[in-house]
Design a protein around this motif. Structure first.
Motif, mmCIF file in Angstrom:
data_model
loop_
_atom_site.group_PDB
_atom_site.id
_atom_site.type_symbol
_atom_site.label_atom_id
_atom_site.label_comp_id
_atom_site.label_asym_id
_atom_site.label_seq_id
_atom_site.Cartn_x
_atom_site.Cartn_y
_atom_site.Cartn_z
ATOM 1 N N VAL A 171 0.796 -1.310 -0.058
ATOM 2 C CA VAL A 171 -0.099 -0.008 -0.021
ATOM 3 C C VAL A 171 0.816 1.326 0.000
ATOM 4 O O VAL A 171 0.666 2.194 -0.748
ATOM 5 C CB VAL A 171 -0.868 0.112 1.168
ATOM 6 C CG1 VAL A 171 -1.545 1.372 1.277
ATOM 7 C CG2 VAL A 171 -1.924 -1.259 0.898
ATOM 8 N N VAL A 172 1.851 1.196 0.794
ATOM 9 C CA VAL A 172 2.785 2.526 0.792
ATOM 10 C C VAL A 172 3.380 2.640 -0.369
ATOM 11 O O VAL A 172 3.620 3.572 -0.801
ATOM 12 C CB VAL A 172 3.923 2.106 2.222
ATOM 13 C CG1 VAL A 172 4.857 3.403 2.159
ATOM 14 C CG2 VAL A 172 3.160 2.473 3.423
ATOM 15 N N GLY A 173 3.899 1.391 -0.994
ATOM 16 C CA GLY A 173 4.712 1.450 -2.258
ATOM 17 C C GLY A 173 3.810 1.926 -3.371
ATOM 18 O O GLY A 173 4.137 2.979 -4.294
ATOM 19 N N LEU A 174 2.573 1.766 -3.320
ATOM 20 C CA LEU A 174 1.438 2.131 -4.670
ATOM 21 C C LEU A 174 1.517 3.762 -4.496
ATOM 22 O O LEU A 174 1.510 4.388 -5.503
ATOM 23 C CB LEU A 174 0.022 1.664 -4.038
ATOM 24 C CG LEU A 174 -0.822 2.121 -5.207
ATOM 25 C CD1 LEU A 174 -0.502 1.775 -6.641
ATOM 26 C CD2 LEU A 174 -2.329 1.403 -4.944
ATOM 27 N N VAL A 175 1.534 4.449 -3.087
ATOM 28 C CA VAL A 175 1.306 5.731 -3.050
ATOM 29 C C VAL A 175 2.807 6.547 -3.427
ATOM 30 O O VAL A 175 2.509 7.432 -4.169
ATOM 31 C CB VAL A 175 1.173 6.214 -1.646
ATOM 32 C CG1 VAL A 175 1.336 7.637 -1.283
ATOM 33 C CG2 VAL A 175 -0.112 5.640 -0.916
ATOM 34 N N VAL A 176 3.641 5.786 -3.348
ATOM 35 C CA VAL A 176 4.745 6.404 -3.968
ATOM 36 C C VAL A 176 5.090 6.368 -5.199
ATOM 37 O O VAL A 176 5.532 7.144 -5.831
ATOM 38 C CB VAL A 176 6.321 5.751 -3.111
ATOM 39 C CG1 VAL A 176 7.693 6.303 -3.766
ATOM 40 C CG2 VAL A 176 6.166 5.903 -1.439
ATOM 41 N N LEU A 177 4.589 5.236 -5.620
ATOM 42 C CA LEU A 177 4.463 5.185 -7.337
ATOM 43 C C LEU A 177 3.919 5.958 -7.917
ATOM 44 O O LEU A 177 4.285 6.450 -8.973
ATOM 45 C CB LEU A 177 4.075 3.562 -7.592
ATOM 46 C CG LEU A 177 4.395 3.032 -9.079
ATOM 47 C CD1 LEU A 177 5.907 3.259 -9.362
ATOM 48 C CD2 LEU A 177 3.722 1.685 -9.229
ATOM 49 N N VAL A 178 2.482 6.154 -7.313
ATOM 50 C CA VAL A 178 1.651 7.094 -7.940
ATOM 51 C C VAL A 178 2.345 8.501 -8.075
ATOM 52 O O VAL A 178 2.084 9.186 -9.152
ATOM 53 C CB VAL A 178 0.508 7.173 -7.112
ATOM 54 C CG1 VAL A 178 -0.547 8.235 -7.572
ATOM 55 C CG2 VAL A 178 -0.376 5.890 -7.318
ATOM 56 N N VAL A 179 2.965 9.022 -6.975
ATOM 57 C CA VAL A 179 3.409 10.481 -6.862
ATOM 58 C C VAL A 179 4.724 10.446 -8.098
ATOM 59 O O VAL A 179 4.744 11.379 -8.821
ATOM 60 C CB VAL A 179 4.157 10.284 -5.532
ATOM 61 C CG1 VAL A 179 5.112 11.907 -6.054
ATOM 62 C CG2 VAL A 179 3.100 10.603 -4.540
ATOM 63 N N GLU A 180 5.438 9.236 -8.360
ATOM 64 C CA GLU A 180 6.549 9.332 -9.239
ATOM 65 C C GLU A 180 5.730 9.273 -10.736
ATOM 66 O O GLU A 180 6.200 10.046 -11.705
ATOM 67 C CB GLU A 180 7.273 7.998 -9.253
ATOM 68 C CG GLU A 180 8.193 8.076 -7.992
ATOM 69 C CD GLU A 180 9.295 7.029 -7.900
ATOM 70 O OE1 GLU A 180 9.943 7.038 -9.123
ATOM 71 O OE2 GLU A 180 9.837 6.543 -7.006
ATOM 72 N N ILE A 181 4.669 8.475 -11.091
ATOM 73 C CA ILE A 181 4.234 8.563 -12.184
ATOM 74 C C ILE A 181 3.438 9.994 -12.490
ATOM 75 O O ILE A 181 3.665 10.430 -13.626
ATOM 76 C CB ILE A 181 3.232 7.302 -12.379
ATOM 77 C CG1 ILE A 181 3.786 6.002 -12.384
ATOM 78 C CG2 ILE A 181 2.220 7.450 -13.568
ATOM 79 C CD1 ILE A 181 2.788 4.749 -12.319
ATOM 80 N N VAL A 182 2.826 10.332 -11.577
ATOM 81 C CA VAL A 182 2.353 11.877 -11.757
ATOM 82 C C VAL A 182 3.272 12.707 -12.225
ATOM 83 O O VAL A 182 3.012 13.461 -13.017
ATOM 84 C CB VAL A 182 1.353 12.396 -10.402
ATOM 85 C CG1 VAL A 182 1.216 13.622 -10.422
ATOM 86 C CG2 VAL A 182 0.300 11.536 -10.322
ATOM 87 N N LEU A 183 4.385 12.771 -11.491
ATOM 88 C CA LEU A 183 5.295 13.757 -11.705
ATOM 89 C C LEU A 183 6.077 13.541 -13.122
ATOM 90 O O LEU A 183 6.226 14.293 -14.029
ATOM 91 C CB LEU A 183 6.596 13.536 -10.865
ATOM 92 C CG LEU A 183 7.842 14.494 -11.024
ATOM 93 C CD1 LEU A 183 7.290 15.891 -11.009
ATOM 94 C CD2 LEU A 183 8.941 14.127 -10.072
#
Length: 437
Positions: A147-159
């Motif tokens: 779950v934590v990893g998904l949040v971080v990954l979403v931020v990277e993809i948005v950027l």
């Protein structure tokens, strides 16, 4: 006789893809963009396209073996089944070198980026804090980590999406700094040798996708899910890498100035705005820590699997009764990572030393993976899947390995020699049973 502890099956296809992309990092090309651009004569997008195809062969072999051998040991389990226990041990031992060093490199990236943003925070301190925080997440259970990893990954993809949109707007409004096809053909013409040489560096951006296979005992559904996640992750990462390097190359002057490691950031500042360069730096301070979290979880599963088979001390096979995580293996990996990363943080050449040797173990283990496919399916071959792909994949891995630095190869030989001693000691410990907490 106590029951052998098992891991909890909670990971979906989405979770496995998240783990793989986190380990690789959607923004992985940023740091090596300048190096690859210079080495390939500007054909940096072509370099990543070729590297994607090359690593796709290894991903295919992983998918083939994970469907047949759905166990947590990844290449250790596959080589054991296809080539025998001794070859399996050395496959696991060699990839262990990669798994142990990648988290140290990633955590060190976090420390360096954090220090660049806040100079008052020492690199070693930021590195150590990142290790403690992500280790706590890993010990809390694979589900929370996902779950934590998904949040971080979403931020990277948005950027990454922000960069793509901004780059397209600038290109439409102001035009490109280079010819539109030059990221695939080169600025001054195509140079085959230069592109191949650059591919040997670019494949390092993909290292980590194989960590998905280490969670083979924690996925829900069919055993083929691991293989599908591995292939999907590799292809998606390749598409993202080609896209961002193509746009980045078009916005970069034909002869960029400054250090190679800063070329992408300088392109952001000059073409789009300083704000995006700062945001990318901030995300690069956070993202690598969670890439390292996945790496730490993967090495924990590898140690657990090898200890469960009595190839490493049995204490590393302990599983927490509540979270169903291999807690002693994770803690051992965390302590070792902390020591290596903090040591490297205190040296000017620490990062260079780690990066120079991080790929040797993986490339050697990938070679054994391909050979394990041939060995496992002997007598019942499908020509393409069980012969053509693994032979081609092994040839590519050996070619890339041959281009590694002398220092890296020496470290690899020393690590292999230590493995011989460990294997001899472990082979005497038969019938050992793992323990639970």
């Amino acid at each position: 006789m106590s029951e052998i502890p098992t891991l909890r099956r909670t990971l979906t296809l989405r979770d496995l893809v998240v783990y793989g992309l986190l380990f690789i990092g959607p923004l992985a090309p940023v740091g090596v963009f300048g190096v690859l651009d210079a080495r390939s004569g500007g054909a940096v997008a072509l370099v990543y396209l070729v590297a994607t195809v090359a690593m796709g062969l290894t991903a295919y072999s992983y998918a083939t073996m994970s469907a047949e051998i759905p166990r947590a040991g990844s290449v250790f389990s596959y080589a054991s089944a296809g080539l025998g226990r001794t070859a399996g041990f050395f496959a696991g031992w060699l990839v262990l070198l990669d798994y142990l060093l990648i988290p140290s490199v990633a955590y060190l990236f976090t420390g360096i980026a954090t220090n660049a943003l806040v100079p008052a925070i020492p690199i070693w301190l930021a590195t150590g804090v990142a290790i403690v925080v992500t280790t706590a997440v890993n010990l809390a259970g694979v589900r929370l980590a996902a779950v934590v990893g998904l949040v971080v990954l979403v931020v990277e993809i948005v950027l990454l999406v922000v960069f793509v949109v901004a780059a397209v707007v600038v290109l439409v409004a102001d035009g490109a700094q280079r010819p539109w096809l030059s990221p695939f053909s080169g600025v001054s013409g195509f140079d085959f040798t230069a592109v191949v040489g650059a591919v040997s560096v670019a494949v390092l951006s993909f290292l980590g996708f194989d960590a998905i296979a280490s969670f083979a005992e924690e996925n829900v559904g069919s055993s083929r899910i691991v293989g599908r996640a591995t292939l999907f992750c590799l292809v998606l990462a390749g598409v993202l890498f080609v896209l961002q390097t193509y746009l980045g190359a078009l916005l970069t002057p034909a002869s960029p100035s400054g250090s190679s490691g800063q070329v992408f950031y300088e392109m952001l500042r000059a073409s789009i705005g300083p704000w995006l360069a700062v945001v990318v730096t901030a995300v690069k301070a956070i993202g690598p820590a969670f890439s390292a979290m996945v790496a730490q979880a993967a090495v924990g599963r590898l140690l657990y699997s090898m200890a469960r088979e009595s190839r490493l001390p049995k204490q590393l096979a302990a599983v927490d009764n509540r979270t169903k995580t291999p807690w002693t293996a994770i803690l051992f990996a965390a302590v070792l990572t902390l020591v290596i990363a903090v040591w490297a943080a205190g040296r000017d050449d620490g990062l260079d030393i780690l990066v120079s040797i991080v790929d040797v173990g993986a490339l050697a283990a990938f070679t054994l993976l391909h050979l394990s496919v041939i060995g496992y399916f002997r007598g019942r071959y499908k020509v393409l899947a069980h012969l053509v792909v693994p032979i081609a994949g092994a040839a590519v891995m050996i070619a890339v390995l041959a281009l590694s630095s002398t220092t890296a190869l020496i470290v690899g030989v020393i690590w292999f020699a230590v493995g011989i001693v460990v294997n001899l000691a472990g082979s005497r410990a038969s019938g050992a049973r793992p323990v639970s907490r």
